[in-house]
Design a protein around this motif. Structure first.
Motif, PDB file in Angstrom:
ATOM      1  N   HIS A 141      -2.469   5.335  -2.746  1.00 37.30           N
ATOM      2  CA  HIS A 141      -3.694   4.531  -2.699  1.00 37.30           C
ATOM      3  C   HIS A 141      -4.805   5.237  -1.917  1.00 37.30           C
ATOM      4  CE1 HIS A 141      -1.111   0.985  -3.897  1.00 37.30           C
ATOM      5  NE2 HIS A 141      -2.141   0.888  -4.723  1.00 37.30           N
ATOM      6  N   GLY A 142      -4.443   6.289  -1.185  1.00 39.05           N
ATOM      7  CA  GLY A 142      -5.463   7.081  -0.500  1.00 39.05           C
ATOM      8  C   GLY A 142      -5.583   8.486  -1.047  1.00 39.05           C
ATOM      9  N   VAL A 187       0.855  -1.189   0.000  1.00 41.17           N
ATOM     10  CA  VAL A 187       0.000   0.000   0.000  1.00 41.17           C
ATOM     11  C   VAL A 187       0.893   1.242   0.000  1.00 41.17           C
ATOM     12  CG1 VAL A 187      -1.653   1.344   1.374  1.00 41.17           C
ATOM     13  CG2 VAL A 187      -1.934  -1.135   1.131  1.00 41.17           C
ATOM     14  N   LEU A 188       0.626   2.161  -0.922  1.00 48.22           N
ATOM     15  CA  LEU A 188       1.377   3.413  -1.040  1.00 48.22           C
ATOM     16  C   LEU A 188       0.485   4.574  -0.606  1.00 48.22           C
ATOM     17  CD1 LEU A 188       2.830   2.763  -4.617  1.00 48.22           C
ATOM     18  CD2 LEU A 188       3.848   2.185  -2.397  1.00 48.22           C
ATOM     19  N   MET A 189       1.097   5.686  -0.285  1.00 47.74           N
ATOM     20  CA  MET A 189       0.316   6.878   0.076  1.00 47.74           C
ATOM     21  C   MET A 189      -0.710   7.194  -1.017  1.00 47.74           C
ATOM     22  SD  MET A 189       1.230   7.821   3.086  1.00 47.74           S
ATOM     23  CE  MET A 189       0.352   9.381   3.261  1.00 47.74           C
ATOM     24  N   LEU A 221      -7.433   0.569  -6.735  1.00 48.65           N
ATOM     25  CA  LEU A 221      -7.709  -0.214  -5.519  1.00 48.65           C
ATOM     26  C   LEU A 221      -9.214  -0.447  -5.375  1.00 48.65           C
ATOM     27  CD1 LEU A 221      -6.464  -1.412  -2.876  1.00 48.65           C
ATOM     28  CD2 LEU A 221      -6.916   0.803  -1.810  1.00 48.65           C
TER      29      LEU A 221
END
Lengths: 354, 354
Positions: free
Chosen positions: A28-29, A24-26, A38
């Motif tokens: 992804h939000g 999960v990378l930053m 996602l």
């Protein structure tokens, strides 16, 4: 461990290739392309239901004899306090606004607090007061809550989840699927203030400005549009990923082509200056009090008038149209008259903006 | 900072003396006395509304023509996977159960994910599958969601908020305020499995056992009680703080005296053994599939029969009564026949159990 599932017993495998996306990378939000992947390739297919599949800001359903909307958002903004607002104000207005974007009249909010051990109690108290004042101003009640505490170093002061319930009139249907060629895109006001205010509050930037967040409840404006009998197809507030990501998302989910005109999009001079220094495009910056309304062409003028009359500050305008033809996507006519394709950001421009 | 409020403009000052409580402690989320103070002396008074003031597991209200329940819970359990379950299973069943404790039929859940940068995507996928499977088993749909990502070191893998909406039949009124002297306290099953399973999964303990969490959806059992016309006054699931805290909370909010008999409370031998090694009292340990029902004395036998028939495992029993007199509080008659007063824990026994 006994609960370890190496093979999904249902035989459903994740459409997101995990070997290409191991962590999960930053981003992804961040509201851009990775978050979209996602949702579209993991969360959406796995948890699929007719309501979730609408990809709306909330779910509208019948329960008992009522037509209701349910929406949820977690808030992880950094820092907790910034010019014009704080995490508590965002948490109330953000969820009120997601309900408004469903065409709902917001009624009740839940409040889930995740606190970090060692948080000054005075900080929590300031946030709680802000939640109370913002809820009162928006006309909603906090009716249920939950508090968790995580170890020092396993949180970042305060994370907040608010979920909300509102009532949707039977005559109202506000959905991406309702958008059709010829509709007008009406923007409710100027762009970029929230994102610039947050960046400015992060000390590393040190811009001199008095730009404040645009966080405000939008349900009143939506109600005024409905009362004025504006034919609303769809509404979307312009938070993470900004105007650009919101429009690309709707274009992709409807298969339609949207054309917007940069010269019609209001950006305050000080916000534009800050964006130029930072190398950011205002159409990607998060707002917390702005939305785009897809309305019938015949309603566009009324919509702009209502939005202009309903706010102290200007910037409401027809900024584009849903094209009769063209591939799914968004084209922007720039200020110098050049057309370019607008896409979601693939990386992360502004982490933890809300 | 412009948003800094040093004086509450409404003149409302926090009833919790902040100088005595300068920092948030783990115990403020532990289900015991400090959490109770935070709720009763800060969050409750500041955010007061008739529904919040009921101090129930959720809010029951009219919206449109429907009678609905709304509830919320955040899940920060550590570790994410443990014998018999994981954070996803807890997040679905926990919120389903809070709805069930309101007498509601659970329908729709929202899902708010707070992910930590660097989380293996495969871990997220396992949790998402668990959420899907648990929701299907409980008969609820995930209808809306939100995903945030926080920086590495500012989270702990995954935090989940689920909020839920359910429908409450007009004939149902399940509330602490309904409890009255003479009512029976019916416990739905044996205590302590969830807490012991979690502790065991934390490697520092290293007990040899196959104790699994008792996490399960309880709405079906509640429905069976209602169908059997058991006169239910109030329901409460026995999560953080366990049976003891749940009963003290209800005793304090109703001003009634409760008497329970330790010998009637089922605890599995292996759970009891683990508790003895750890120095823990099973009545304070969190459960994720157990509840106490306050029912009319005339209904008590039926309630036990329904709960016994409705579960594979036993332990349902009348464990006490609401006394005709006595100060607000809880008295336990111990296995050796001595009465003692039961209070909430003042500290933190088991942090991050859910």
């Amino acid at each position: 461990m006994s609960s370890r599932k190496t093979i999904d017993p249902s035989g459903f495998s994740c459409p997101l290739p995990l070997s290409d996306h191991p962590l999960v990378l930053m981003a992804h939000g961040g509201g851009g392309r990775l978050m979209n992947q996602l949702i579209e390739k993991m969360l959406g297919p796995a948890l699929s239901s007719p309501l979730l599949d609408q990809r709306h800001d909330g779910a509208v359903f019948e329960a008992g004899n009522a037509r209701l909307a349910l929406t949820t958002d977690s808030y992880v903004v950094r820092p907790l306090f910034f010019p014009g607002g704080d995490i508590g104000k965002l948490a109330v207005n953000g969820t009120v606004n997601d309900l408004a974007m469903c065409g709902a009249r917001p009624l009740y909010l839940s409040l889930g607090l995740i606190l970090e051990e060692g948080l000054p109690m005075d900080t929590l108290w300031r946030v709680v007061q802000s939640i109370r004042d913002t809820a009162a101003a928006a006309g909603v009640q906090i009716v249920t809550g939950d508090t968790k505490v995580v170890d020092r170093g396993k949180g970042d002061g305060i994370y907040i989840n608010t979920s909300g319930v509102g009532v949707v009139a039977n005559s109202v249907s506000v959905l991406p699927a309702n958008v059709r060629p010829g509709d007008a895109l009406v923007l409710s006001g100027d762009l970029g203030r929230h994102g610039v205010a947050i960046m400015n509050a992060r000390e590393e930037l040190g811009l001199e400005s008095d730009i404040e967040t645009d966080s405000q409840p939008l349900a009143g404006l939506v109600r005024q549009l409905l009362d004025a009998e504006v034919e609303i197809r769809c509404l979307r507030d312009l938070t993470r990923g900004g105007l650009a990501s919101a429009l690309v998302e709707i274009a992709e989910s409807t298969g339609l082509h949207l054309e917007i005109d940069e010269s019609r999009i209001a950006v305050r001079e000080d916000v534009r200056g800050a964006c130029e220094i930072l190398g950011l495009d205002p159409i990607y910056i998060a707002n917390e009090g702005r939305f785009v309304a897809f309305v019938s062409a015949a309603s566009a003028r009324t919509a702009v008038d209502v939005l202009t009359a309903g706010q102290q500050e200007g910037g409401a305008a027809v900024i584009g149209t849903v094209s009769e033809a063209g591939p799914p996507g968004v084209t922007l006519k720039s200020r110098i008259g050049v057309d370019r394709i607008v896409d979601m950001l693939s990386g992360e421009q502004l982490p933890r903006i809300c």
